[in-house]
Design a protein around this motif. Sequence first.
Motif, mmCIF file in Angstrom:
data_model
loop_
_atom_site.group_PDB
_atom_site.id
_atom_site.type_symbol
_atom_site.label_atom_id
_atom_site.label_comp_id
_atom_site.label_asym_id
_atom_site.label_seq_id
_atom_site.Cartn_x
_atom_site.Cartn_y
_atom_site.Cartn_z
ATOM 1 N N TRP A 38 10.083 -7.345 -1.649
ATOM 2 C CA TRP A 38 10.009 -6.195 -0.416
ATOM 3 C C TRP A 38 9.860 -6.975 0.919
ATOM 4 O O TRP A 38 9.440 -8.115 0.740
ATOM 5 C CB TRP A 38 8.541 -5.474 -0.723
ATOM 6 N N MET A 40 9.675 -6.118 5.462
ATOM 7 C CA MET A 40 9.219 -4.994 6.366
ATOM 8 C C MET A 40 10.496 -4.590 7.148
ATOM 9 O O MET A 40 10.175 -4.219 8.486
ATOM 10 C CB MET A 40 8.115 -5.304 7.173
ATOM 11 N N LYS A 46 14.328 5.658 5.987
ATOM 12 C CA LYS A 46 13.947 5.787 7.246
ATOM 13 C C LYS A 46 15.124 5.273 8.278
ATOM 14 O O LYS A 46 15.432 5.913 9.379
ATOM 15 C CB LYS A 46 12.769 4.964 7.802
ATOM 16 N N PHE A 95 11.526 -15.649 12.984
ATOM 17 C CA PHE A 95 12.048 -14.499 12.449
ATOM 18 C C PHE A 95 13.402 -14.565 13.193
ATOM 19 O O PHE A 95 14.440 -14.075 12.810
ATOM 20 C CB PHE A 95 11.122 -13.426 12.924
ATOM 21 N N ASP A 141 8.959 -1.174 16.591
ATOM 22 C CA ASP A 141 8.807 -1.615 15.270
ATOM 23 C C ASP A 141 8.091 -2.836 15.203
ATOM 24 O O ASP A 141 8.231 -3.697 14.273
ATOM 25 C CB ASP A 141 10.099 -1.673 14.635
ATOM 26 N N HIS A 142 7.270 -3.300 16.228
ATOM 27 C CA HIS A 142 6.535 -4.372 16.400
ATOM 28 C C HIS A 142 5.092 -4.271 15.936
ATOM 29 O O HIS A 142 4.771 -3.202 15.145
ATOM 30 C CB HIS A 142 6.739 -4.996 17.789
ATOM 31 N N TRP A 143 4.164 -5.087 16.517
ATOM 32 C CA TRP A 143 2.713 -4.820 16.100
ATOM 33 C C TRP A 143 2.370 -3.461 16.470
ATOM 34 O O TRP A 143 2.656 -2.861 17.736
ATOM 35 C CB TRP A 143 1.976 -5.916 16.754
ATOM 36 N N ASP A 169 8.557 3.569 14.557
ATOM 37 C CA ASP A 169 8.423 3.261 13.135
ATOM 38 C C ASP A 169 6.961 3.200 12.654
ATOM 39 O O ASP A 169 6.213 2.717 13.608
ATOM 40 C CB ASP A 169 9.199 2.027 12.511
ATOM 41 N N ASN A 170 6.598 3.608 11.333
ATOM 42 C CA ASN A 170 5.322 3.001 10.903
ATOM 43 C C ASN A 170 4.434 3.992 11.468
ATOM 44 O O ASN A 170 2.995 3.196 11.460
ATOM 45 C CB ASN A 170 5.064 1.765 10.832
ATOM 46 N N CYS A 173 2.201 4.494 8.138
ATOM 47 C CA CYS A 173 2.098 3.287 7.376
ATOM 48 C C CYS A 173 2.668 2.099 7.963
ATOM 49 O O CYS A 173 3.768 1.964 7.706
ATOM 50 C CB CYS A 173 2.317 3.465 5.944
ATOM 51 N N PRO A 174 1.867 1.182 8.484
ATOM 52 C CA PRO A 174 0.529 0.925 8.608
ATOM 53 C C PRO A 174 -0.213 2.020 9.295
ATOM 54 O O PRO A 174 -1.483 2.183 9.240
ATOM 55 C CB PRO A 174 0.297 -0.561 9.097
ATOM 56 N N LEU A 198 7.495 4.754 3.243
ATOM 57 C CA LEU A 198 7.533 3.306 3.665
ATOM 58 C C LEU A 198 8.686 2.605 2.880
ATOM 59 O O LEU A 198 8.991 2.940 1.715
ATOM 60 C CB LEU A 198 6.153 2.751 3.303
ATOM 61 N N GLU A 199 9.421 1.789 3.710
ATOM 62 C CA GLU A 199 10.810 1.084 3.237
ATOM 63 C C GLU A 199 10.663 0.679 1.559
ATOM 64 O O GLU A 199 9.392 -0.002 1.315
ATOM 65 C CB GLU A 199 10.994 -0.005 4.182
#
Length: 214
Positions: A38, A40, A46, A95, A141-143, A169-170, A173-174, A198-199
């Motif tokens: 898995w 992220m 999505k 990254f 899609d960052h923090w 995104d998200n 979740c989170p 969630l992906e």
Amino acid sequence: TGSSRPQRMLKAVQKNATKGDPKSVISAIDYYCRHKEWAMNVGDDKGLILDSVLTEVNPSTALELGTYCGYSSVRIARLLSPDSKLITIEFNPAFAAIARQIIAYAGLQDKVILVEGASGDLIPKMKERFGIKSFDFVFLDHWKDRYVPDTKLLEDCGLLKKGTVLLADNVICPGAPEYLKYVRNNPRYESRYYPSNLEYTKVEDGLEKSVFLE
Ligand SMILES: Cn1cnc(CNC(=O)c2cc(-c3ccc(F)cc3)cc(O)c2O)c1
Ligand SMILES: [Mg+2]
């Protein structure tokens, strides 16, 4: 020391995808992350929503906050028209190094400008550094605790115009509860939630699309 998850993802792309073929890069990552390990990325479910919003907006300048390994950079850049550009910001140099290679493997390096650093520092420099007047599309899609401050920063720097689409995104979740409160109770945005998962899992997640009104 062993390899990292992003390094193993890059290896899977180099092994299973065709150079210059963005679709095969996307499939190779999705296969690897669903069946092996898995990670992220926004993912395939999505990703279809991202594709449809992008096709609708057809942005000339797009911004991505949180490159990670470049999966969504490839998803976005493959759908941009010829002279359009994606600027993607990644804080983590390890990254960013992998993302550059994955974006290049897909043959999209001429459409993507990857900038290393903190979004809070780089957003105010967008105009002077890249000659950006405003963004047509922003993928967050960052923090998750940076979604609100960076949205406010984009507003204050005059980088949003009437009709700019923010896609986050998200939001489940989170989770980005403050962001949902911010855009949903704000007369300057028209917001809509796109339910998904969630992906690579059955866990609920989704994307929030918010159109800037003025
Ligand atoms: C360290 N770091 C560098 N970039 C970031 C920003 N991205 C995320 O945090 C992120 C996290 C998750 C996620 C992680 C664990 C879990 F159990 C469930 C969900 C999913 C995503 O799609 C994300 O974008 C974090
Ligand atoms: Mg995400």
